[in-house]
Motif scaffolding. Structure first.
Motif, PDB file in Angstrom:
ATOM      1  N   THR A   4       0.895  -1.418   0.032  1.00  0.00           N
ATOM      2  CA  THR A   4       0.393   0.394  -0.210  1.00  0.00           C
ATOM      3  C   THR A   4       0.549   1.408   0.260  1.00  0.00           C
ATOM      4  OG1 THR A   4       0.174   0.012   2.000  1.00  0.00           O
ATOM      5  CG2 THR A   4      -1.828  -1.150   1.185  1.00  0.00           C
ATOM      6  N   VAL A   5       0.163   2.757  -0.140  1.00  0.00           N
ATOM      7  CA  VAL A   5       0.546   3.762  -0.050  1.00  0.00           C
ATOM      8  C   VAL A   5      -0.192   4.283   1.409  1.00  0.00           C
ATOM      9  CG1 VAL A   5       0.620   6.227  -0.891  1.00  0.00           C
ATOM     10  CG2 VAL A   5       1.315   4.286  -2.722  1.00  0.00           C
ATOM     11  N   ASN A   6       0.173   5.463   2.101  1.00  0.00           N
ATOM     12  CA  ASN A   6       0.158   5.256   3.088  1.00  0.00           C
ATOM     13  C   ASN A   6      -0.026   6.574   3.338  1.00  0.00           C
ATOM     14  OD1 ASN A   6      -0.355   2.225   3.431  1.00  0.00           O
ATOM     15  ND2 ASN A   6       0.725   2.654   5.063  1.00  0.00           N
ATOM     16  N   ILE A   7      -0.382   7.597   3.492  1.00  0.00           N
ATOM     17  CA  ILE A   7      -0.251   8.985   3.479  1.00  0.00           C
ATOM     18  C   ILE A   7      -1.079   9.261   4.968  1.00  0.00           C
ATOM     19  CG2 ILE A   7      -0.297  11.324   2.758  1.00  0.00           C
ATOM     20  CD1 ILE A   7      -0.740  10.220  -0.188  1.00  0.00           C
ATOM     21  N   ALA A   8      -0.654   9.629   6.167  1.00  0.00           N
ATOM     22  CA  ALA A   8      -1.548   9.883   7.020  1.00  0.00           C
ATOM     23  C   ALA A   8      -0.962  12.000   7.537  1.00  0.00           C
ATOM     24  CB  ALA A   8      -1.408   9.440   8.440  1.00  0.00           C
ATOM     25  N   LEU A   9      -2.146  12.479   8.115  1.00  0.00           N
ATOM     26  CA  LEU A   9      -2.278  14.150   8.293  1.00  0.00           C
ATOM     27  C   LEU A   9      -2.143  13.887   9.952  1.00  0.00           C
ATOM     28  CD1 LEU A   9      -1.411  16.709   8.546  1.00  0.00           C
ATOM     29  CD2 LEU A   9      -4.132  16.779   8.337  1.00  0.00           C
ATOM     30  N   ILE A  10      -1.027  14.244  10.855  1.00  0.00           N
ATOM     31  CA  ILE A  10      -0.815  13.975  12.828  1.00  0.00           C
ATOM     32  C   ILE A  10      -1.462  15.043  13.449  1.00  0.00           C
ATOM     33  CG2 ILE A  10       0.139  11.720  12.750  1.00  0.00           C
ATOM     34  CD1 ILE A  10       2.599  12.990  13.628  1.00  0.00           C
ATOM     35  N   LYS A  11      -2.245  15.714  14.116  1.00  0.00           N
ATOM     36  CA  LYS A  11      -1.778  17.033  15.033  1.00  0.00           C
ATOM     37  C   LYS A  11      -1.834  16.537  16.540  1.00  0.00           C
ATOM     38  CE  LYS A  11      -5.030  20.296  16.165  1.00  0.00           C
ATOM     39  NZ  LYS A  11      -6.470  20.957  16.919  1.00  0.00           N
ATOM     40  N   ASP A  12      -0.752  17.129  16.786  1.00  0.00           N
ATOM     41  CA  ASP A  12      -0.317  17.123  18.146  1.00  0.00           C
ATOM     42  C   ASP A  12       0.120  15.837  18.477  1.00  0.00           C
ATOM     43  OD1 ASP A  12      -0.166  19.359  18.709  1.00  0.00           O
ATOM     44  OD2 ASP A  12      -2.397  19.512  19.056  1.00  0.00           O
TER      45      ASP A  12
ATOM     46  N   LEU B 279      -6.195  12.052  10.392  1.00  0.00           N
ATOM     47  CA  LEU B 279      -6.148  11.957   8.843  1.00  0.00           C
ATOM     48  C   LEU B 279      -5.279  11.244   7.932  1.00  0.00           C
ATOM     49  CD1 LEU B 279      -7.548  14.385   5.938  1.00  0.00           C
ATOM     50  CD2 LEU B 279      -5.604  12.462   5.155  1.00  0.00           C
ATOM     51  N   GLY B 280      -6.219  10.378   6.884  1.00  0.00           N
ATOM     52  CA  GLY B 280      -5.322   8.893   6.205  1.00  0.00           C
ATOM     53  C   GLY B 280      -6.348   8.362   5.617  1.00  0.00           C
ATOM     54  N   VAL B 281      -4.950   8.010   4.735  1.00  0.00           N
ATOM     55  CA  VAL B 281      -5.568   7.785   2.811  1.00  0.00           C
ATOM     56  C   VAL B 281      -4.704   7.097   2.530  1.00  0.00           C
ATOM     57  CG1 VAL B 281      -5.551   7.998   0.491  1.00  0.00           C
ATOM     58  CG2 VAL B 281      -6.074   9.765   2.608  1.00  0.00           C
ATOM     59  N   ILE B 282      -4.794   5.450   2.558  1.00  0.00           N
ATOM     60  CA  ILE B 282      -4.692   3.647   2.370  1.00  0.00           C
ATOM     61  C   ILE B 282      -4.478   3.782   0.358  1.00  0.00           C
ATOM     62  CG2 ILE B 282      -4.244   1.314   2.635  1.00  0.00           C
ATOM     63  CD1 ILE B 282      -4.260   2.664   5.943  1.00  0.00           C
ATOM     64  N   TYR B 283      -3.595   3.298  -0.375  1.00  0.00           N
ATOM     65  CA  TYR B 283      -3.987   3.394  -1.104  1.00  0.00           C
ATOM     66  C   TYR B 283      -3.154   2.020  -1.859  1.00  0.00           C
ATOM     67  CZ  TYR B 283      -4.772   3.001  -6.450  1.00  0.00           C
ATOM     68  OH  TYR B 283      -5.085   2.913  -7.696  1.00  0.00           O
ATOM     69  N   ALA B 284      -3.899   0.699  -2.234  1.00  0.00           N
ATOM     70  CA  ALA B 284      -3.081  -1.025  -2.785  1.00  0.00           C
ATOM     71  C   ALA B 284      -3.451  -0.411  -4.049  1.00  0.00           C
ATOM     72  CB  ALA B 284      -4.226  -1.733  -2.187  1.00  0.00           C
ATOM     73  N   PRO B 285      -2.731  -0.297  -4.885  1.00  0.00           N
ATOM     74  CA  PRO B 285      -2.053  -0.275  -6.578  1.00  0.00           C
ATOM     75  C   PRO B 285      -3.060  -1.249  -7.250  1.00  0.00           C
ATOM     76  CG  PRO B 285      -0.272   0.554  -5.271  1.00  0.00           C
ATOM     77  CD  PRO B 285      -1.002   0.094  -4.667  1.00  0.00           C
ATOM     78  N   VAL B 286      -2.093  -2.297  -7.037  1.00  0.00           N
ATOM     79  CA  VAL B 286      -2.822  -3.681  -7.784  1.00  0.00           C
ATOM     80  C   VAL B 286      -4.279  -4.144  -7.556  1.00  0.00           C
ATOM     81  CG1 VAL B 286      -2.707  -6.609  -7.527  1.00  0.00           C
ATOM     82  CG2 VAL B 286      -0.305  -4.477  -7.443  1.00  0.00           C
ATOM     83  N   LEU B 287      -4.677  -3.730  -6.284  1.00  0.00           N
ATOM     84  CA  LEU B 287      -5.879  -3.607  -5.964  1.00  0.00           C
ATOM     85  C   LEU B 287      -6.644  -2.742  -5.862  1.00  0.00           C
ATOM     86  CD1 LEU B 287      -5.617  -5.469  -2.039  1.00  0.00           C
ATOM     87  CD2 LEU B 287      -5.938  -6.411  -4.235  1.00  0.00           C
ATOM     88  N   ASP B 288      -6.882  -1.380  -6.470  1.00  0.00           N
ATOM     89  CA  ASP B 288      -7.122  -0.522  -6.665  1.00  0.00           C
ATOM     90  C   ASP B 288      -8.150  -0.972  -5.729  1.00  0.00           C
ATOM     91  OD1 ASP B 288      -7.695   1.650  -7.928  1.00  0.00           O
ATOM     92  OD2 ASP B 288      -8.938   0.594  -9.738  1.00  0.00           O
ATOM     93  N   VAL B 289      -7.933  -0.813  -4.601  1.00  0.00           N
ATOM     94  CA  VAL B 289      -8.922   0.043  -3.616  1.00  0.00           C
ATOM     95  C   VAL B 289      -8.095   0.672  -2.179  1.00  0.00           C
ATOM     96  CG1 VAL B 289     -10.105  -1.202  -1.453  1.00  0.00           C
ATOM     97  CG2 VAL B 289      -9.951  -1.819  -3.577  1.00  0.00           C
ATOM     98  N   ALA B 290      -9.312   1.629  -2.222  1.00  0.00           N
ATOM     99  CA  ALA B 290      -8.617   2.917  -1.499  1.00  0.00           C
ATOM    100  C   ALA B 290      -9.030   2.193  -0.147  1.00  0.00           C
ATOM    101  CB  ALA B 290      -8.760   4.102  -1.639  1.00  0.00           C
TER     102      ALA B 290
END
Length: 274
Positions: free
Chosen positions: A105-113, A118-129
């Motif tokens: 997967t590709v993992n992108i998170a925004l943290i505060k303190d 916020l979190g986005v996870i994308y699995a390119p082969v599965l084309d699912v987020a």
């Protein structure tokens, strides 16, 4: 700065998808594998994804610092001043990538303190987020490539999580590549509490997503992980109504710590007896 009020989660999803395309451009070749200092694998796909994500985040949110697995890690004396930060794993599950089983997967998170909001996870082969945003809930988006550029609200292209599943057994998800003796012992205690237990193995942050989705009741992790392995998944789980808590304090995992190594943790919904 009120960063999350300015966030457009579809922009983050788009960045993850573009990084996923770069990963697939390598996945479909005869790529080489290096070993980092900790013996974990590294490929051209990790590097290409890192560059694409950093370029995208800096273009849209230039004032928010980035903590990426493949980037330069600032000293804690600098990081501890951050209110907001991106926590990024450009390619989570490189071992699965090398095995070519699609569970990365590709993992992108925004943290505060220190808390993922916020979190986005994308699995390119599965084309699912999987996407979670504090106050907005969590969603699973299938056939992402068809939908991501159409400016359609997330709730109209995604399925709200969790998706309720009726079952007469306890569903445990565990690491495909890192099943420790302690995890096996914990699964034995679940059998005493719940009777029938079924174990599913999965790679990368998809394990957290399976709990958020409702396909698994619990994900115990009694083996090393880093902050970028879990931040996006924790956001998705918590926005779906679940929790990611340490085994020693039963408190949520925190981020941008001095030591970026996570303690052992358990992922489950609040009603589950773990």
């Amino acid at each position: 700065m009120s960063a999350n009020n300015q966030m457009d989660v579809t922009v983050i999803l788009n960045i993850a998808v573009e990084a996923g395309k770069d990963i697939l451009s390598v996945y479909e070749t005869d790529f080489s594998v290096e070993n980092k200092q900790d013996d974990s694998p590294l490929t051209l796909a990790d590097r290409k994804s890192h560059i694409k994500i950093v370029e995208g985040l800096e273009q849209h949110y230039p004032n928010i610092p980035i903590l990426s697995e493949e980037g330069k890690h600032q000293s804690y004396s600098e990081r501890k001043e951050w209110d907001y930060a991106w926590v990024v794993d450009p390619l989570d599950g490189t071992k699965e990538f090398v095995k070519r089983n699609g569970e990365f997967t590709v993992n992108i998170a925004l943290i505060k303190d220190g808390t993922p909001i916020l979190g986005v996870i994308y699995a390119p082969v599965l084309d699912v987020a999987y996407v979670g945003e504090q106050g907005q809930g969590a969603y699973k988006v299938e056939n992402v490539l068809e939908k991501v550029n159409k400016q359609i609200p997330l709730e109209d292209i995604g399925i709200a999580l969790p998706i309720k599943e009726e079952r007469d057994y306890c569903s445990v998800v565990a690491s495909r590549s890192h099943l420790s003796k302690e995890t096996e012992e914990y699964i034995e205690t679940l059998k005493e509490k719940h009777g029938k237990v079924e174990l599913t193995s999965a790679g990368s942050s998809l394990k957290l997503c399976l709990v958020a989705e409702g396909k698994a009741d619990v994900y115990p992790r009694f083996a090393p992980t880093m902050e970028w392995d879990t931040a996006a998944g924790q956001a998705v789980v918590e926005c779906a109504g679940g929790k990611v808590v340490t085994t020693d304090t039963n408190e949520p995992l925190k981020y941008n710590k001095e030591n970026l190594l996570n303690p052992w943790f358990i992922v489950a919904f609040k009603s589950f007896n773990y």
